[in-house]
Design a protein around this motif. Structure first.
Motif, PDB file in Angstrom:
ATOM      1  N   TYR A  35       0.838  -1.185   0.000  1.00 23.19           N
ATOM      2  CA  TYR A  35       0.000   0.000   0.000  1.00 23.19           C
ATOM      3  C   TYR A  35       0.884   1.250   0.000  1.00 23.19           C
ATOM      4  CZ  TYR A  35      -3.829  -3.061   1.420  1.00 23.19           C
ATOM      5  OH  TYR A  35      -4.769  -4.053   1.466  1.00 23.19           O
ATOM      6  N   GLN A  37       0.678   5.233   1.291  1.00 24.20           N
ATOM      7  CA  GLN A  37      -0.095   6.151   2.118  1.00 24.20           C
ATOM      8  C   GLN A  37       0.563   7.525   2.104  1.00 24.20           C
ATOM      9  OE1 GLN A  37      -0.453   5.287   6.351  1.00 24.20           O
ATOM     10  NE2 GLN A  37      -2.453   6.272   6.448  1.00 24.20           N
ATOM     11  N   GLY A  42      -5.884   7.654   3.706  1.00 19.47           N
ATOM     12  CA  GLY A  42      -5.781   6.247   4.046  1.00 19.47           C
ATOM     13  C   GLY A  42      -4.864   5.530   3.063  1.00 19.47           C
ATOM     14  N   PRO A  43      -4.400   4.335   3.428  1.00 19.46           N
ATOM     15  CA  PRO A  43      -3.546   3.562   2.514  1.00 19.46           C
ATOM     16  C   PRO A  43      -4.272   3.245   1.206  1.00 19.46           C
ATOM     17  CG  PRO A  43      -3.439   2.671   4.748  1.00 19.46           C
ATOM     18  CD  PRO A  43      -4.542   3.673   4.735  1.00 19.46           C
ATOM     19  N   PHE A  45      -4.246   0.713  -2.109  1.00 22.58           N
ATOM     20  CA  PHE A  45      -3.791  -0.606  -2.512  1.00 22.58           C
ATOM     21  C   PHE A  45      -2.957  -0.542  -3.787  1.00 22.58           C
ATOM     22  CE2 PHE A  45      -4.027  -5.135  -2.921  1.00 22.58           C
ATOM     23  CZ  PHE A  45      -4.233  -5.412  -4.265  1.00 22.58           C
ATOM     24  N   GLN A  48      -1.297  -7.222  -4.490  1.00 21.01           N
ATOM     25  CA  GLN A  48      -1.322  -8.350  -3.586  1.00 21.01           C
ATOM     26  C   GLN A  48      -0.727  -9.560  -4.282  1.00 21.01           C
ATOM     27  OE1 GLN A  48      -4.690 -11.072  -2.023  1.00 21.01           O
ATOM     28  NE2 GLN A  48      -4.496  -9.510  -0.441  1.00 21.01           N
ATOM     29  N   ARG A  55      -2.185 -11.393  -7.356  1.00 21.12           N
ATOM     30  CA  ARG A  55      -3.602 -11.714  -7.208  1.00 21.12           C
ATOM     31  C   ARG A  55      -4.482 -10.466  -7.328  1.00 21.12           C
ATOM     32  NH1 ARG A  55      -5.627 -15.684  -2.381  1.00 21.12           N
ATOM     33  NH2 ARG A  55      -5.237 -13.892  -1.038  1.00 21.12           N
ATOM     34  N   LEU A  90       3.581   0.749   2.808  1.00 25.08           N
ATOM     35  CA  LEU A  90       3.219  -0.246   3.809  1.00 25.08           C
ATOM     36  C   LEU A  90       3.094  -1.623   3.179  1.00 25.08           C
ATOM     37  CD1 LEU A  90       0.430   1.902   5.464  1.00 25.08           C
ATOM     38  CD2 LEU A  90       2.542   1.214   6.605  1.00 25.08           C
ATOM     39  N   ASN A  99      -9.010 -13.209   6.551  1.00 25.15           N
ATOM     40  CA  ASN A  99      -8.996 -12.052   5.657  1.00 25.15           C
ATOM     41  C   ASN A  99      -8.268 -10.852   6.250  1.00 25.15           C
ATOM     42  OD1 ASN A  99     -10.651 -13.179   3.534  1.00 25.15           O
ATOM     43  ND2 ASN A  99     -12.332 -13.089   4.997  1.00 25.15           N
ATOM     44  N   GLU A 100      -7.934 -10.914   7.549  1.00 22.76           N
ATOM     45  CA  GLU A 100      -7.268  -9.782   8.182  1.00 22.76           C
ATOM     46  C   GLU A 100      -5.898  -9.563   7.568  1.00 22.76           C
ATOM     47  OE1 GLU A 100     -10.063 -11.724  11.013  1.00 22.76           O
ATOM     48  OE2 GLU A 100      -8.380 -12.438   9.790  1.00 22.76           O
ATOM     49  N   GLN A 101      -5.516  -8.292   7.478  1.00 25.49           N
ATOM     50  CA  GLN A 101      -4.179  -7.964   7.009  1.00 25.49           C
ATOM     51  C   GLN A 101      -3.427  -7.287   8.157  1.00 25.49           C
ATOM     52  OE1 GLN A 101      -3.968  -6.044   3.178  1.00 25.49           O
ATOM     53  NE2 GLN A 101      -5.573  -7.324   2.311  1.00 25.49           N
ATOM     54  N   PHE A 102      -2.231  -7.750   8.399  1.00 25.85           N
ATOM     55  CA  PHE A 102      -1.395  -7.241   9.480  1.00 25.85           C
ATOM     56  C   PHE A 102      -0.238  -6.464   8.867  1.00 25.85           C
ATOM     57  CE2 PHE A 102      -3.538  -9.424  12.858  1.00 25.85           C
ATOM     58  CZ  PHE A 102      -4.119 -10.503  12.232  1.00 25.85           C
ATOM     59  N   PHE A 103      -0.112  -5.216   9.298  1.00 27.33           N
ATOM     60  CA  PHE A 103       0.813  -4.298   8.655  1.00 27.33           C
ATOM     61  C   PHE A 103       2.165  -4.234   9.339  1.00 27.33           C
ATOM     62  CE2 PHE A 103      -1.574  -2.009   5.405  1.00 27.33           C
ATOM     63  CZ  PHE A 103      -2.860  -2.422   5.671  1.00 27.33           C
ATOM     64  N   GLY A 104       3.172  -3.942   8.512  1.00 23.59           N
ATOM     65  CA  GLY A 104       4.490  -3.633   9.018  1.00 23.59           C
ATOM     66  C   GLY A 104       4.594  -2.154   9.359  1.00 23.59           C
ATOM     67  N   PRO A 105       5.774  -1.721   9.820  1.00 22.68           N
ATOM     68  CA  PRO A 105       5.954  -0.325  10.241  1.00 22.68           C
ATOM     69  C   PRO A 105       6.059   0.657   9.084  1.00 22.68           C
ATOM     70  CG  PRO A 105       8.002  -1.527  10.456  1.00 22.68           C
ATOM     71  CD  PRO A 105       6.964  -2.538  10.080  1.00 22.68           C
TER      72      PRO A 105
END
Lengths: 112, 110
Positions: A35, A37, A42-43, A45, A48, A55, A90, A99-105
């Protein structure tokens, strides 16, 4: 458990250069998303990847490309940098069963 | 086109003053509605996933709810450490693209 890691933390480039950003997903996650930002938004897309295959792709020019490696880490490449590419980039990973996405710093890119 | 709109843009609260954030979404079939917290200069931190209208999730002083067109994040008796930008995102059923709103920046004064 280690979360999503990204490198470098900060990067300064000049217009016309290219940049490579790196991401390592959470262990066991096979999907990686990228992403952009910009400040105050907001981020947005970009891509993916799942099991090394693209995808999904957002509305970004062909200067943006990415790939995913056999260990599920990923690189985002941006060619011919423009001032408008300055942003926080990001990376996020998703578990195989969710389906959750976990973000890095994030990587803060500044283009001068 | 998928769209997510958050309001208000900014919210200033006194410690202990409860309030709600709104997230309106338009997607082609909702696979999931997500709430994140983002501190300045950092990546978003996952808070909740909601899947169907009527669903509620709670975590400490935060509660998220979902209707067919909106989601609300309720902050009960906030503390200064709840100050952050709260992001809402929608995942359509026919795509992998997560669409984010612009966020609501919450400032809680002691």
């Amino acid at each position: 458990d280690a979360g999503v890691t990204q490198s470098p933390t900060h990067l300064i480039k000049t217009r016309g250069q290219h940049v490579t950003l790196r991401c390592s997903p959470i262990s066991g996650h096979k999907s990686v998303s990228w992403y952009q930002q910009v400040l105050g938004q907001g981020p947005q897309f970009i891509f993916q990847y799942y099991e090394k295959e693209e995808r999904g792709r957002g509305n970004f020019p062909d200067r943006f490309s990415a790939r995913q490696f056999p260990n599920y880490s990923s690189e985002l490449n941006v060619n011919a940098l423009l001032l408008g590419d300055s942003a926080l980039y990001l990376c996020a990973s998703s578990p195989p069963d969710g389906n959750e996405q976990f973000f890095g710093p994030g990587t803060r890119l500044t283009v001068l | 086109e998928d769209q997510v709109t958050q309001s208000p843009e900014a919210l200033r609260l006194q410690e202990g003053e409860s309030s709600s954030l709104n997230c309106s979404y338009t997607v082609s079939g909702l696979r999931g509605l997500f709430w994140y917290r983002q501190d300045p200069g950092k990546g978003p931190e996952f808070l909740f996933t909601l899947y169907s209208a009527g669903e509620e999730k709670e975590k400490e002083r935060l509660k998220a709810t979902l209707t067919k067109k909106e989601s609300f994040l309720h902050i009960t008796a906030p503390k200064p450490e709840d100050s952050a930008t709260y992001l809402c995102a929608a995942l359509p059923s026919n795509d992998y693209k997560l669409s984010f709103g612009a966020g609501t920046t919450v400032t809680v004064r002691a």
